[in-house]
Write a protein that holds these residues in place. Structure first.
Motif, short mmCIF file in Angstrom:
data_model
loop_
_atom_site.label_atom_id
_atom_site.label_comp_id
_atom_site.label_asym_id
_atom_site.label_seq_id
_atom_site.Cartn_x
_atom_site.Cartn_y
_atom_site.Cartn_z
N ARG A 107 -2.29 0.30 -21.54
CA ARG A 107 -3.02 1.55 -21.61
C ARG A 107 -3.37 2.02 -20.20
NH1 ARG A 107 -8.00 1.53 -25.62
NH2 ARG A 107 -6.22 1.08 -26.99
N GLY A 108 -3.16 3.27 -19.94
CA GLY A 108 -3.44 3.82 -18.60
C GLY A 108 -2.35 3.50 -17.59
N GLY A 109 -1.12 3.25 -18.06
CA GLY A 109 -0.03 2.89 -17.15
C GLY A 109 0.26 3.96 -16.12
N ALA A 110 0.14 5.22 -16.51
CA ALA A 110 0.41 6.32 -15.57
C ALA A 110 -0.58 6.30 -14.40
CB ALA A 110 0.33 7.66 -16.29
N LEU A 111 -1.84 5.97 -14.70
CA LEU A 111 -2.83 5.88 -13.63
C LEU A 111 -2.52 4.73 -12.69
CD1 LEU A 111 -5.51 6.71 -12.33
CD2 LEU A 111 -6.68 5.22 -13.97
N TYR A 112 -2.15 3.60 -13.26
CA TYR A 112 -1.79 2.45 -12.43
C TYR A 112 -0.61 2.77 -11.53
CZ TYR A 112 -4.85 -0.54 -15.24
OH TYR A 112 -5.93 -1.11 -15.85
N ARG A 113 0.40 3.44 -12.05
CA ARG A 113 1.57 3.79 -11.24
C ARG A 113 1.18 4.72 -10.11
NH1 ARG A 113 3.76 4.05 -16.53
NH2 ARG A 113 5.25 2.35 -16.93
N THR A 114 0.27 5.65 -10.38
CA THR A 114 -0.20 6.56 -9.34
C THR A 114 -0.90 5.80 -8.22
OG1 THR A 114 -0.45 8.34 -10.97
CG2 THR A 114 -1.61 8.58 -8.86
N VAL A 115 -1.73 4.84 -8.61
CA VAL A 115 -2.45 4.04 -7.61
C VAL A 115 -1.47 3.20 -6.80
CG1 VAL A 115 -4.14 2.20 -7.29
CG2 VAL A 115 -4.56 4.01 -8.97
N TYR A 116 -0.53 2.56 -7.47
CA TYR A 116 0.44 1.73 -6.77
C TYR A 116 1.32 2.56 -5.83
CZ TYR A 116 -0.59 -2.12 -9.98
OH TYR A 116 -1.22 -3.11 -10.68
N PHE A 117 1.62 3.80 -6.25
CA PHE A 117 2.52 4.65 -5.46
C PHE A 117 1.82 5.30 -4.28
CE2 PHE A 117 5.10 8.48 -4.67
CZ PHE A 117 6.35 7.91 -4.59
N PHE A 118 0.50 5.25 -4.25
CA PHE A 118 -0.27 5.99 -3.24
C PHE A 118 0.16 5.70 -1.81
CE2 PHE A 118 -4.02 6.38 -0.44
CZ PHE A 118 -4.22 7.75 -0.55
N TRP A 173 2.98 -4.53 1.35
CA TRP A 173 2.02 -3.64 0.70
C TRP A 173 2.49 -2.19 0.73
CZ3 TRP A 173 -0.78 0.52 2.58
CH2 TRP A 173 -1.83 0.97 1.79
N SER A 174 3.07 -1.76 1.84
CA SER A 174 3.46 -0.36 1.98
C SER A 174 4.70 0.00 1.17
CB SER A 174 3.72 -0.04 3.46
OG SER A 174 4.81 -0.79 3.97
N ASN A 175 5.46 -1.00 0.71
CA ASN A 175 6.70 -0.72 0.00
C ASN A 175 6.64 -1.04 -1.48
OD1 ASN A 175 9.09 0.04 1.93
ND2 ASN A 175 7.94 -1.52 3.02
N VAL A 176 5.79 -1.95 -1.89
CA VAL A 176 5.86 -2.46 -3.25
C VAL A 176 5.57 -1.37 -4.28
CG1 VAL A 176 3.44 -3.22 -3.39
CG2 VAL A 176 5.20 -4.41 -4.72
N GLY A 177 4.69 -0.41 -3.97
CA GLY A 177 4.37 0.63 -4.92
C GLY A 177 5.57 1.48 -5.31
N PHE A 178 6.41 1.79 -4.34
CA PHE A 178 7.60 2.60 -4.63
C PHE A 178 8.52 1.86 -5.60
CE2 PHE A 178 12.07 3.51 -3.70
CZ PHE A 178 12.11 4.87 -3.96
#
Length: 302
Positions: A107-118, A173-178
């Protein structure tokens, strides 16, 4: 098209190719030529020295130290980034409970992806300056957290024993979100019925990731590996802004070594070009080997 295909090709294909040759291929060729001279960069005098720059490079301990650091980054940055990316992407895409709706994401996966992608939204320069403040020995967030638990805070970027690993952590850290977003998008294209069938057979999440997700996402993982390998062989901006290769050359990489050789006190553009030529062939070799070694038969699913 009334006049045939060749006018169309000449009109729309030849100009971009000419621009590419002039602005991309030509500088590469000039670098090869400059690497055989003793040009200092700020004068018209440039004597041909043949392969003397490459012979000097072969015996340069600073270059070998930089290559050693790049080799460590090459072995760790892609592995850590891809493993973390796959783990978090699988948790977001498949980590929800299996109910009547089948396998679902959290639940809230879209929010998590946004945070990771920041971090991808930020410039690399901003990331370097931000983490340089986080690692500040007196006012940094990390040092404050260590002192809060009663431990002495090390000088993160000022100690040769910790500086390299601090920079490596920032690279991951700077790459894992993408790659969390990339792998998540690839997983969303896999039919949910495949995962449901595997889980009904009693397979664990780890087995599902290893036996199902990895083979189906192998093409995406291979591309990610090539990009991360090229990034690990460069790493210039982060290292140059955070440590400038120090302390005591503990974080030096081949990109910083080339920059310092060209724009430092000696301004040896010819020798720096030789380092750039070696870097070019190393990057090309790593990319080709990654594509060759990682080649597998494509798995089709409907």
């Amino acid at each position: 098209m009334r006049h045939g295909k060749w006018p169309l090709i000449v009109t729309f294909l030849v100009p971009p190719v000419l621009l590419y040759v002039f602005f991309v291929v030509s500088p590469y060729l000039q670098a090869f030529q400059i690497s055989t001279t003793d040009w200092l960069g700020y004068s018209a005098d440039a004597n041909q020295v043949g392969l003397a720059n490459f012979r000097t490079l072969w015996h340069d301990d600073y270059v070998w130290n930089a290559l050693k650091n790049n080799a460590i980054l090459l072995g760790l940055v892609p592995v850590l980034t891809i493993v973390l990316g796959l783990f978090f992407a699988s948790m977001l895409a498949l980590g929800g409970r299996k109910g009547r709706a089948g396998v679902t994401g959290v639940r809230g996966g879209a929010l998590y992806r946004t945070v990771y992608f920041f971090p991808q939204v930020l410039s690399v320069v901003i990331i370097a300056l931000l983490w340089k403040e986080v690692y500040h020995p007196n006012q940094g967030l990390l040092s404050g957290a260590v002192r809060a638990v009663g431990l002495p805070a090390p000088t993160w970027l000022g100690d040769p024993a910790t500086a390299f690993w601090c920079v490596l952590a920032v690279m991951v850290w700077s790459n894992v979100g993408f790659y969390i977003v990339l792998f998540g998008a690839a997983m969303s294209a896999v039919p949910k019925e495949i995962y449901e069938a595997v889980l009904l057979d009693g397979a664990s999440r780890f087995t599902t990731l290893r036996r199902v997700t990895l083979p189906l996402l192998w093409d995406t993982i291979q591309v990610a590996w090539v990009y991360l390998a090229i990034f690990a062989l460069d790493g210039f901006i982060l290292v140059q802004l955070m440590t400038n290769g120090g302390p005591n050359f503990s974080t030096d990489v081949i990109g910083v070594r080339m920059y310092d050789t060209a724009f430092g006190s000696e301004t040896k553009f010819g020798y720096a070009s030789a380092i750039g030529v070696v870097m070019f062939f190393l990057t090309l070799t790593v990319a080709v080997l990654s594509l060759r070694v990682g080649r597998r038969e494509r798995i089709e699913y409907s």
